[in-house]
Design a protein around this motif. Sequence first.
Motif, PDB file in Angstrom:
ATOM      1  N   LYS A  96       0.975  -1.482   0.223  1.00 34.97           N
ATOM      2  CA  LYS A  96      -0.024   0.446  -0.238  1.00 34.97           C
ATOM      3  C   LYS A  96       0.718   1.204  -0.073  1.00 34.97           C
ATOM      4  O   LYS A  96       0.748   2.426  -0.756  1.00 34.97           O
ATOM      5  CB  LYS A  96      -0.967  -0.149   0.934  1.00 34.97           C
ATOM      6  CG  LYS A  96      -1.648  -0.514   1.233  1.00 34.97           C
ATOM      7  CD  LYS A  96      -2.611  -0.365   2.319  1.00 34.97           C
ATOM      8  CE  LYS A  96      -4.192  -0.707   2.267  1.00 34.97           C
ATOM      9  NZ  LYS A  96      -5.426  -0.678   3.488  1.00 34.97           N
ATOM     10  N   THR A  97       1.596   1.342   0.911  1.00 34.47           N
ATOM     11  CA  THR A  97       2.917   2.809   1.291  1.00 34.47           C
ATOM     12  C   THR A  97       4.061   2.476  -0.496  1.00 34.47           C
ATOM     13  O   THR A  97       3.972   3.760  -0.676  1.00 34.47           O
ATOM     14  CB  THR A  97       3.796   2.218   2.076  1.00 34.47           C
ATOM     15  OG1 THR A  97       2.806   1.731   2.961  1.00 34.47           O
ATOM     16  CG2 THR A  97       4.713   3.594   2.052  1.00 34.47           C
ATOM     17  N   ASP A 100       1.009   4.149  -3.335  1.00 34.04           N
ATOM     18  CA  ASP A 100       0.298   5.421  -2.615  1.00 34.04           C
ATOM     19  C   ASP A 100       0.637   6.742  -4.035  1.00 34.04           C
ATOM     20  O   ASP A 100       1.265   6.305  -4.124  1.00 34.04           O
ATOM     21  CB  ASP A 100      -0.035   5.421  -0.768  1.00 34.04           C
ATOM     22  CG  ASP A 100      -1.108   6.373  -0.265  1.00 34.04           C
ATOM     23  OD1 ASP A 100      -2.287   6.718  -1.511  1.00 34.04           O
ATOM     24  OD2 ASP A 100      -1.400   6.452   0.555  1.00 34.04           O
ATOM     25  N   ASP A 101      -0.973   7.614  -3.233  1.00 34.43           N
ATOM     26  CA  ASP A 101       0.436   9.281  -4.029  1.00 34.43           C
ATOM     27  C   ASP A 101       0.191   9.547  -2.709  1.00 34.43           C
ATOM     28  O   ASP A 101      -0.185   9.852  -2.374  1.00 34.43           O
ATOM     29  CB  ASP A 101      -0.710   9.112  -5.184  1.00 34.43           C
ATOM     30  CG  ASP A 101      -0.980   8.802  -6.263  1.00 34.43           C
ATOM     31  OD1 ASP A 101      -0.377   8.092  -6.871  1.00 34.43           O
ATOM     32  OD2 ASP A 101      -2.400   8.524  -6.395  1.00 34.43           O
ATOM     33  N   TYR A 102       1.260  10.560  -3.105  1.00 30.31           N
ATOM     34  CA  TYR A 102       1.748  11.315  -2.249  1.00 30.31           C
ATOM     35  C   TYR A 102       2.233  12.621  -3.167  1.00 30.31           C
ATOM     36  O   TYR A 102       2.501  12.931  -3.832  1.00 30.31           O
ATOM     37  CB  TYR A 102       3.110  11.305  -1.984  1.00 30.31           C
ATOM     38  CG  TYR A 102       3.088   9.782  -0.537  1.00 30.31           C
ATOM     39  CD1 TYR A 102       2.731   9.442   0.567  1.00 30.31           C
ATOM     40  CD2 TYR A 102       3.225   8.239  -1.770  1.00 30.31           C
ATOM     41  CE1 TYR A 102       3.021   8.309   0.820  1.00 30.31           C
ATOM     42  CE2 TYR A 102       3.409   6.926  -1.331  1.00 30.31           C
ATOM     43  CZ  TYR A 102       3.144   7.003   0.000  1.00 30.31           C
ATOM     44  OH  TYR A 102       2.864   5.826   0.543  1.00 30.31           O
ATOM     45  N   ARG A 161      -0.104   9.843   5.710  1.00 25.77           N
ATOM     46  CA  ARG A 161       0.732   9.367   4.197  1.00 25.77           C
ATOM     47  C   ARG A 161       2.210   9.442   5.020  1.00 25.77           C
ATOM     48  O   ARG A 161       3.285   8.636   4.199  1.00 25.77           O
ATOM     49  CB  ARG A 161       0.216  10.564   3.505  1.00 25.77           C
ATOM     50  CG  ARG A 161      -0.807   9.635   2.320  1.00 25.77           C
ATOM     51  CD  ARG A 161      -1.119  10.217   1.070  1.00 25.77           C
ATOM     52  NE  ARG A 161      -1.609   9.447   0.710  1.00 25.77           N
ATOM     53  CZ  ARG A 161      -3.526   9.315   0.474  1.00 25.77           C
ATOM     54  NH1 ARG A 161      -3.819  10.770   1.230  1.00 25.77           N
ATOM     55  NH2 ARG A 161      -3.925   8.972  -0.407  1.00 25.77           N
ATOM     56  N   THR A 222      -4.135   3.442  -7.934  1.00 31.97           N
ATOM     57  CA  THR A 222      -4.081   3.137  -6.731  1.00 31.97           C
ATOM     58  C   THR A 222      -4.467   1.727  -6.435  1.00 31.97           C
ATOM     59  O   THR A 222      -5.966   1.533  -6.708  1.00 31.97           O
ATOM     60  CB  THR A 222      -4.596   4.105  -5.204  1.00 31.97           C
ATOM     61  OG1 THR A 222      -3.489   5.579  -5.691  1.00 31.97           O
ATOM     62  CG2 THR A 222      -3.781   3.439  -3.805  1.00 31.97           C
TER      63      THR A 222
END
Length: 392
Positions: A96-97, A100-102, A161, A222
């Motif tokens: 997941k990490t 993910d989008d940041y 996040r 995602t």
Amino acid sequence: MKITMDNNLGKLMTFELSKDKPTHGWFWYKEGFAPEIVEYAINYGNKIHTHKCDSKLPEIILDPFCGVGTTLLTAKQKNILSIGVDASQLAVFISKTKTDDYAEEDIGAVEIFVTNKLRSLKNTNLQKWQFELFDPRAVFPKRNYNQILAIREAIEQEEPRTRNLLLLALLSVLPQASIMLKDGGVLKIKKDKLAIPAKDVFKRKVKRMVRELRERDYSGYTPEVFIGDARALETPTESIDLIVTSPPYLNNIDYSKVYGIELSLLHMSKAEAEEVRMRAIRSFIGKDMKVNEMPEEVGELGNQIPIVGSYFKDMEQAIMEMFRVLSSGSCAHVIVSNSIIHNTHVIVDEIFAEMAERIGFSDVEIIVGAERVADVRPQKVKTRESIVVMRK
Ligand SMILES: C[S@@+](CC[C@H](N)C(=O)[O-])C[C@H]1O[C@@H](n2cnc3c(N)ncnc32)[C@H](O)[C@@H]1O
């Protein structure tokens, strides 16, 4: 069933090519494969083969044993929807990490953590770190042990996040900050191993992640990632266009133990390891339960070596689930390895392919990627790693 050979695939079946790739290499997972395997599977339908899987690009890809998310991240990079399932909370957290989008805000907060907050960590009233196999203090120098716990605690104050990125960085450097070695299926304590100062190695890792996040040139879907069991998926019937996966190898490792230190720091508890074991495919000795109804393809071997029977019983259920969730005409690419167990050569790919044919898959092809010679006293045998491709 057809057996072919493609020597180019061998090196893609290991994590070697992933470890230096942006984001893919954030967490070293020896059992992972390279993103090129996923690209190979995506392009497979477009190639001329004696049989064809659907030749259009898949709209949705599933990896029911997703590990650290190689399939999912590759799908995201190609803007393809994907779903991942794994029995381990650690694998799901990492997947997941990574996918993910940041926003710049999250990345900036990660930088501030290592440049400012890391200097003023609190070393008092730290939570206890519990691991079921041994006391973590046995493998971390005292200073590292305290630093890791202090970082772990400080991370919890961050936004979700930022927290996840920092936590992944911390989990990924535990082996380097310890005198512990992951050796095949076991953890070993090596007294003469250099344990790198935890803060230094953590900072270095975070810097790499920040750099790679800023260089990202994709956003993409995602993925949905779940803790679950590949033998009983919650994925709707006929909803998937492509499966790319590698189940645990027979006689390989107990993931709940080999990655147990990371799992225990992730949750600050030792209870999760047992949960992972409950869901896991019976692939290692210790989960050596006898099964009453064994897949017919396993033959006598399943009675002689009970873990072989249990493994293929679990695999049969996983293949049935793959068959159920795939849409008609779509393919599953499953990376497997033949095994030597109790001095017996188990031809996993062929048993797997035969089960797949019985379950209803057609045009089953074993593509051998790598061969090696193994000792099966008194002889030597050629054993191999392969992709089993099967079409619904
Ligand atoms: C060979 S690894 C997959 C690695 C993945 N291809 C990658 O590149 O990271 C096998 C994974 O299966 C998971 N696993 C074991 N039993 C499972 C089950 N019953 N259902 C789902 N996942 C399971 C393990 O936790 C492990 O992460």
